[in-house]
Design an enzyme around this catalytic site. Structure first.
Site, PDB file in Angstrom:
ATOM      1  CG  ASP A 167      -1.942   1.132   1.171  1.00 38.20           C
ATOM      2  OD1 ASP A 167      -1.647   2.172   0.551  1.00 38.20           O
ATOM      3  OD2 ASP A 167      -3.035   0.957   1.719  1.00 38.20           O
ATOM      4  CB  ALA A 227     -11.961  -4.447  -3.217  1.00 35.16           C
ATOM      5  CD  GLU A 257     -21.292  -5.772  -7.797  1.00 35.52           C
ATOM      6  OE1 GLU A 257     -22.054  -5.111  -7.078  1.00 35.52           O
ATOM      7  OE2 GLU A 257     -20.164  -6.144  -7.428  1.00 35.52           O
ATOM      8  CG  HIS A 276     -21.318  -5.833  -3.567  1.00 38.32           C
ATOM      9  ND1 HIS A 276     -21.024  -4.899  -4.521  1.00 38.32           N
ATOM     10  CD2 HIS A 276     -20.754  -5.352  -2.418  1.00 38.32           C
ATOM     11  CE1 HIS A 276     -20.338  -3.903  -3.985  1.00 38.32           C
ATOM     12  NE2 HIS A 276     -20.159  -4.159  -2.704  1.00 38.32           N
ATOM     13  CB  ILE A 277     -23.441 -10.315   0.979  1.00 38.09           C
ATOM     14  CG1 ILE A 277     -22.612 -11.581   0.686  1.00 38.09           C
ATOM     15  CG2 ILE A 277     -24.751 -10.308   0.227  1.00 38.09           C
ATOM     16  CD1 ILE A 277     -23.256 -12.870   1.177  1.00 38.09           C
ATOM     17  CB  ALA A 278     -17.875  -8.379   1.742  1.00 42.64           C
TER      18      ALA A 278
HETATM   19  C1  MLT Z   1     -18.721  -0.553   0.365  1.00 43.40           C
HETATM   20  O1  MLT Z   1     -18.175   0.067  -0.553  1.00 43.40           O
HETATM   21  O2  MLT Z   1     -19.064  -0.003   1.419  1.00 43.40           O
HETATM   22  C2  MLT Z   1     -18.996  -2.019   0.226  1.00 43.40           C
HETATM   23  O3  MLT Z   1     -18.624  -2.509  -1.021  1.00 43.40           O
HETATM   24  C3  MLT Z   1     -20.410  -2.376   0.530  1.00 43.40           C
HETATM   25  C4  MLT Z   1     -21.364  -1.576  -0.289  1.00 43.40           C
HETATM   26  O4  MLT Z   1     -21.161  -1.398  -1.483  1.00 43.40           O
HETATM   27  O5  MLT Z   1     -22.322  -1.064   0.273  1.00 43.40           O
END
Ligand code: MLT
Length: 299
Positions: A167, A227, A257, A276-278
């Site tokens: 990073d 991500a 998506e 996309h549920i992380a």
């Molecule tokens: C974010 O960017 O916060 C995450 O990918 C979850 C979302 O898109 O809400």
């Protein structure tokens, strides 16, 4: 003040917005929110709504956009800035949720959990086929050591993994906090058994994981992306899986998506996917909902 909320938002966040004197809060949805923009003062979105210059043109009174979440790639920041509209997000609010999902996907790959579950439910008992491997002693390469990357590092260390990270923007203090070794990208690719992506989507990061990157990775590497889908060149990932360079990919995000069922990676058994549920836990949704409501109120 009129504030359309264009996507589902945690009740606590909505309540906080509604408790502000003189605020008219309209709980809407991505299909209908446009009709509330003509006299809107602020707009709340999550990730499904794309706030383009065309959308902004329909909202001449708009002064702020609250993104309940981290990534702001669904908002045209340049167009918002030109229109004098402040864009705010809630960095860190869902970091633990995303980190836990990242570890869950790593474990799911190491133990073939989705494949083993489906085989067992189909009446099979394939103990030999599902011989797994441990996270202990493996090297995790984290690309992007922001609040999510750091939470992933902490949890990976609990699994006795060695953690390296790349990073260019991180402070040394942040690295000390999580005892991670900072390395150059090439070194991370060469050393890692697992690679987890935790960077924002920018012109610099778009398709950063392509043929050249895969060529530098260890044979049998496993990739986790919680991500943004656009970080990966999908055709290159497919090739890398088919050649055996990549032993597994766990994807929570996609360059389209929702992705169609014909998505080029979905036919591969070594790919596991979630929608996309992380960041989508009850706890995280409440935190980001409340924080964005507080920020809008302060502004
Ligand atoms: C974010 O960017 O916060 C995450 O990918 C979850 C979302 O898109 O809400």
């Amino acid at each position: 003040m009129k504030i359309p909320v264009a996507e589902p938002m945690a009740a606590a966040g909505l309540e906080l917005l509604r408790s502000q004197p003189g605020w008219q809060v309209v709980a809407s949805n991505p299909k209908e929110y446009l009709q509330h923009l003509a006299d809107a003062d602020a707009l709340v979105v999550r990730s499904a709504v794309k706030v383009t210059s065309e959308v902004l043109a329909k909202a001449p009174r708009l002064r702020a956009i609250g993104r309940a979440g981290v990534g702001v790639d669904n908002v045209d920041i340049a167009a918002a800035t030109a229109a004098g509209v402040l864009v705010m997000n809630t960095p860190g609010g869902n970091a633990v949720a995303v980190a836990e999902h990242t570890l869950a996907l790593m474990l799911a790959m190491a133990r073939s959990i989705p494949q083993a579950s489906s085989s067992t439910k189909n009446g099979l008992w394939e103990k030999k086929k599902f011989l797994g491997s441990e996270l202990r002693g493996k090297t995790l390469g984290i690309i992007g050591l922001g609040s999510i990357g750091r939470e992933v590092a902490r949890r990976a260390r609990a699994f006795e993994m060695k953690v390296v990270a790349c990073d260019p923007y991180v402070s040394l203090r942040a690295v000390e906090d999580v005892s991670v070794q900072l390395v150059e990208m090439g070194e991370l690719y060469a050393a890692s058994d697992y690679i987890a992506l935790h960077v924002a989507l920018t012109p610099e990061t778009r398709r950063m994981i392509g043929r050249e990157a895969f060529a530098g990775m260890k044979d049998g590497v496993r990739l986790v992306n919680c991500a943004r889908g656009e970080l990966i060149d999908v055709a290159a990932l497919r090739e890398a899986i088919e050649s055996g360079k990549v032993a597994g990919a766990a994807l929570d995000v996609f360059d389209q998506e929702p992705p169609p069922s014909s998505y080029p990676l979905f036919g591969l058994d070594r790919v596991i996917a979630t929608p996309h549920i992380a960041g989508a836990t009850e706890e995280a949704q409440e935190i980001v909902g409340v924080r964005i409501a507080e920020q809008l109120a302060e502004y």
